[in-house]
Design a protein around this motif. Structure first.
Motif, PDB file in Angstrom:
ATOM      1  N   ARG A   1      -9.092  11.239  10.922  1.00 32.11           N
ATOM      2  CA  ARG A   1      -8.060  11.197  11.959  1.00 32.11           C
ATOM      3  C   ARG A   1      -8.655  11.474  13.320  1.00 32.11           C
ATOM      4  O   ARG A   1      -9.570  12.274  13.466  1.00 32.11           O
ATOM      5  N   SER A   2      -8.108  10.805  14.301  1.00 36.05           N
ATOM      6  CA  SER A   2      -8.344  11.125  15.701  1.00 36.05           C
ATOM      7  C   SER A   2      -7.003  11.501  16.295  1.00 36.05           C
ATOM      8  O   SER A   2      -5.967  10.982  15.881  1.00 36.05           O
ATOM      9  N   CYS A   3      -7.007  12.392  17.257  1.00 34.51           N
ATOM     10  CA  CYS A   3      -5.778  12.772  17.943  1.00 34.51           C
ATOM     11  C   CYS A   3      -6.110  12.884  19.425  1.00 34.51           C
ATOM     12  O   CYS A   3      -7.041  13.615  19.797  1.00 34.51           O
ATOM     13  N   VAL A   4      -5.377  12.155  20.247  1.00 33.13           N
ATOM     14  CA  VAL A   4      -5.666  12.148  21.679  1.00 33.13           C
ATOM     15  C   VAL A   4      -4.377  12.294  22.476  1.00 33.13           C
ATOM     16  O   VAL A   4      -3.302  11.903  22.041  1.00 33.13           O
ATOM     17  N   GLN A   5      -4.516  12.877  23.650  1.00 33.89           N
ATOM     18  CA  GLN A   5      -3.407  12.938  24.589  1.00 33.89           C
ATOM     19  C   GLN A   5      -3.477  11.705  25.478  1.00 33.89           C
ATOM     20  O   GLN A   5      -4.557  11.320  25.924  1.00 33.89           O
ATOM     21  N   VAL A   6      -2.309  11.116  25.699  1.00 36.04           N
ATOM     22  CA  VAL A   6      -2.228   9.916  26.541  1.00 36.04           C
ATOM     23  C   VAL A   6      -1.219  10.161  27.659  1.00 36.04           C
ATOM     24  O   VAL A   6      -0.390  11.058  27.582  1.00 36.04           O
TER      25      VAL A   6
ATOM     26  N   SER B   1       0.845  -1.186   0.000  1.00 37.24           N
ATOM     27  CA  SER B   1       0.000   0.000   0.000  1.00 37.24           C
ATOM     28  C   SER B   1       0.885   1.242   0.000  1.00 37.24           C
ATOM     29  O   SER B   1       2.088   1.160  -0.249  1.00 37.24           O
ATOM     30  N   ASN B   2       0.285   2.400   0.259  1.00 39.56           N
ATOM     31  CA  ASN B   2       1.043   3.652   0.302  1.00 39.56           C
ATOM     32  C   ASN B   2       0.244   4.713   1.061  1.00 39.56           C
ATOM     33  O   ASN B   2      -0.906   4.481   1.436  1.00 39.56           O
ATOM     34  N   LEU B   3       0.858   5.854   1.259  1.00 40.43           N
ATOM     35  CA  LEU B   3       0.221   6.925   2.036  1.00 40.43           C
ATOM     36  C   LEU B   3      -1.070   7.432   1.403  1.00 40.43           C
ATOM     37  O   LEU B   3      -1.987   7.847   2.115  1.00 40.43           O
ATOM     38  N   ASN B   4      -1.162   7.401   0.073  1.00 36.61           N
ATOM     39  CA  ASN B   4      -2.380   7.866  -0.597  1.00 36.61           C
ATOM     40  C   ASN B   4      -3.575   6.973  -0.304  1.00 36.61           C
ATOM     41  O   ASN B   4      -4.718   7.387  -0.489  1.00 36.61           O
ATOM     42  N   ASN B   5      -3.326   5.743   0.140  1.00 36.85           N
ATOM     43  CA  ASN B   5      -4.412   4.802   0.421  1.00 36.85           C
ATOM     44  C   ASN B   5      -4.831   4.795   1.886  1.00 36.85           C
ATOM     45  O   ASN B   5      -5.684   3.997   2.268  1.00 36.85           O
ATOM     46  N   VAL B   6      -4.239   5.657   2.696  1.00 37.87           N
ATOM     47  CA  VAL B   6      -4.609   5.714   4.110  1.00 37.87           C
ATOM     48  C   VAL B   6      -5.986   6.350   4.240  1.00 37.87           C
ATOM     49  O   VAL B   6      -6.252   7.427   3.691  1.00 37.87           O
ATOM     50  N   VAL B   7      -6.869   5.674   4.966  1.00 34.33           N
ATOM     51  CA  VAL B   7      -8.224   6.198   5.166  1.00 34.33           C
ATOM     52  C   VAL B   7      -8.444   6.714   6.584  1.00 34.33           C
ATOM     53  O   VAL B   7      -9.343   7.514   6.821  1.00 34.33           O
ATOM     54  N   LYS B   8      -7.610   6.267   7.541  1.00 29.61           N
ATOM     55  CA  LYS B   8      -7.795   6.680   8.939  1.00 29.61           C
ATOM     56  C   LYS B   8      -6.471   6.601   9.667  1.00 29.61           C
ATOM     57  O   LYS B   8      -5.719   5.648   9.497  1.00 29.61           O
ATOM     58  N   THR B   9      -6.171   7.628  10.437  1.00 29.85           N
ATOM     59  CA  THR B   9      -5.021   7.587  11.331  1.00 29.85           C
ATOM     60  C   THR B   9      -5.487   7.934  12.735  1.00 29.85           C
ATOM     61  O   THR B   9      -6.506   8.597  12.928  1.00 29.85           O
ATOM     62  N   THR B  10      -4.701   7.480  13.688  1.00 34.93           N
ATOM     63  CA  THR B  10      -4.875   7.912  15.072  1.00 34.93           C
ATOM     64  C   THR B  10      -3.512   8.400  15.531  1.00 34.93           C
ATOM     65  O   THR B  10      -2.511   7.693  15.377  1.00 34.93           O
ATOM     66  N   VAL B  11      -3.482   9.614  16.047  1.00 36.98           N
ATOM     67  CA  VAL B  11      -2.258  10.215  16.551  1.00 36.98           C
ATOM     68  C   VAL B  11      -2.373  10.300  18.064  1.00 36.98           C
ATOM     69  O   VAL B  11      -3.344  10.845  18.590  1.00 36.98           O
ATOM     70  N   PHE B  12      -1.378   9.754  18.735  1.00 32.33           N
ATOM     71  CA  PHE B  12      -1.323   9.798  20.195  1.00 32.33           C
ATOM     72  C   PHE B  12      -0.219  10.772  20.588  1.00 32.33           C
ATOM     73  O   PHE B  12       0.911  10.656  20.105  1.00 32.33           O
TER      74      PHE B  12
ATOM     75  N   ILE C   1       1.784   7.078  15.969  1.00 31.63           N
ATOM     76  CA  ILE C   1       0.785   7.181  14.898  1.00 31.63           C
ATOM     77  C   ILE C   1       0.455   5.787  14.380  1.00 31.63           C
ATOM     78  O   ILE C   1       1.351   5.010  14.062  1.00 31.63           O
ATOM     79  N   GLU C   2      -0.844   5.475  14.298  1.00 28.28           N
ATOM     80  CA  GLU C   2      -1.300   4.227  13.690  1.00 28.28           C
ATOM     81  C   GLU C   2      -2.187   4.564  12.510  1.00 28.28           C
ATOM     82  O   GLU C   2      -2.661   5.697  12.391  1.00 28.28           O
ATOM     83  N   ALA C   3      -2.402   3.592  11.611  1.00 29.74           N
ATOM     84  CA  ALA C   3      -3.158   3.885  10.405  1.00 29.74           C
ATOM     85  C   ALA C   3      -3.907   2.667   9.891  1.00 29.74           C
ATOM     86  O   ALA C   3      -3.533   1.527  10.171  1.00 29.74           O
ATOM     87  N   ILE C   4      -4.950   2.953   9.123  1.00 26.19           N
ATOM     88  CA  ILE C   4      -5.678   1.953   8.363  1.00 26.19           C
ATOM     89  C   ILE C   4      -5.651   2.415   6.915  1.00 26.19           C
ATOM     90  O   ILE C   4      -5.929   3.590   6.623  1.00 26.19           O
TER      91      ILE C   4
END
Length: 132
Positions: free
Chosen positions: A107-112, A71-82, A123-126
């Motif tokens: 995208r979601s971004c949360v403080q942990v 795959s590649n970055l153009n195919n990313v549909v969702k990320t989560t940034v912690f 950072i995680e991705a789908i």
């Protein structure tokens, strides 16, 4: 019923897992990338600098895991940034926009409270396989 193919992704161009998980898993035509942090591949330590530098390194690792999956970055549909500190949101956003330049993924971004190795950013991705 159609058979779903599950494939484990492992690449030397991204940090090795520090626990019992895979860098990514392909299930059918979807790629699920585990959280990546800004680790120097040669030393295994976090890259020098702060959240900006760690985010940039994490995004390079994310790109490499995606490439290893087909795959590649153009195919990313969702990320989560912690983030360890939400005050780093603006600098992480600036780096993020250098990588995802248009048609941004959801995208979601949360403080942990804490991240592996004391990282400031993870950072995680789908993503999906195939042409975009």
């Amino acid at each position: 019923m159609d058979k779903i193919i599950k494939r484990i992704i492992a690449t030397k161009t991204a940090p090795e897992p520090i626990g019992p998980y895979s860098q990514a898993v392909v299930a059918d035509k979807n790629v699920y990338v585990s959280g990546v942090i800004g680790v120097n591949l040669e030393t295994g330590a976090l890259v020098d600098g702060g959240a900006k530098e760690q985010a940039a390194a994490a995004l390079v690792h994310l790109k490499n895991v995606l490439r290893a999956s087909g795959s590649n970055l153009n195919n990313v549909v969702k990320t989560t940034v912690f983030l360890q500190d939400f005050n780093d949101f603006p600098v992480v956003n600036a780096v993020y926009k250098d990588v995802f330049v248009r048609n941004f993924p959801a995208r979601s971004c949360v403080q942990v409270a804490k991240l592996p190795l004391g990282a400031l950013v993870e950072i995680e991705a789908i993503a999906f396989l195939g042409e975009n």
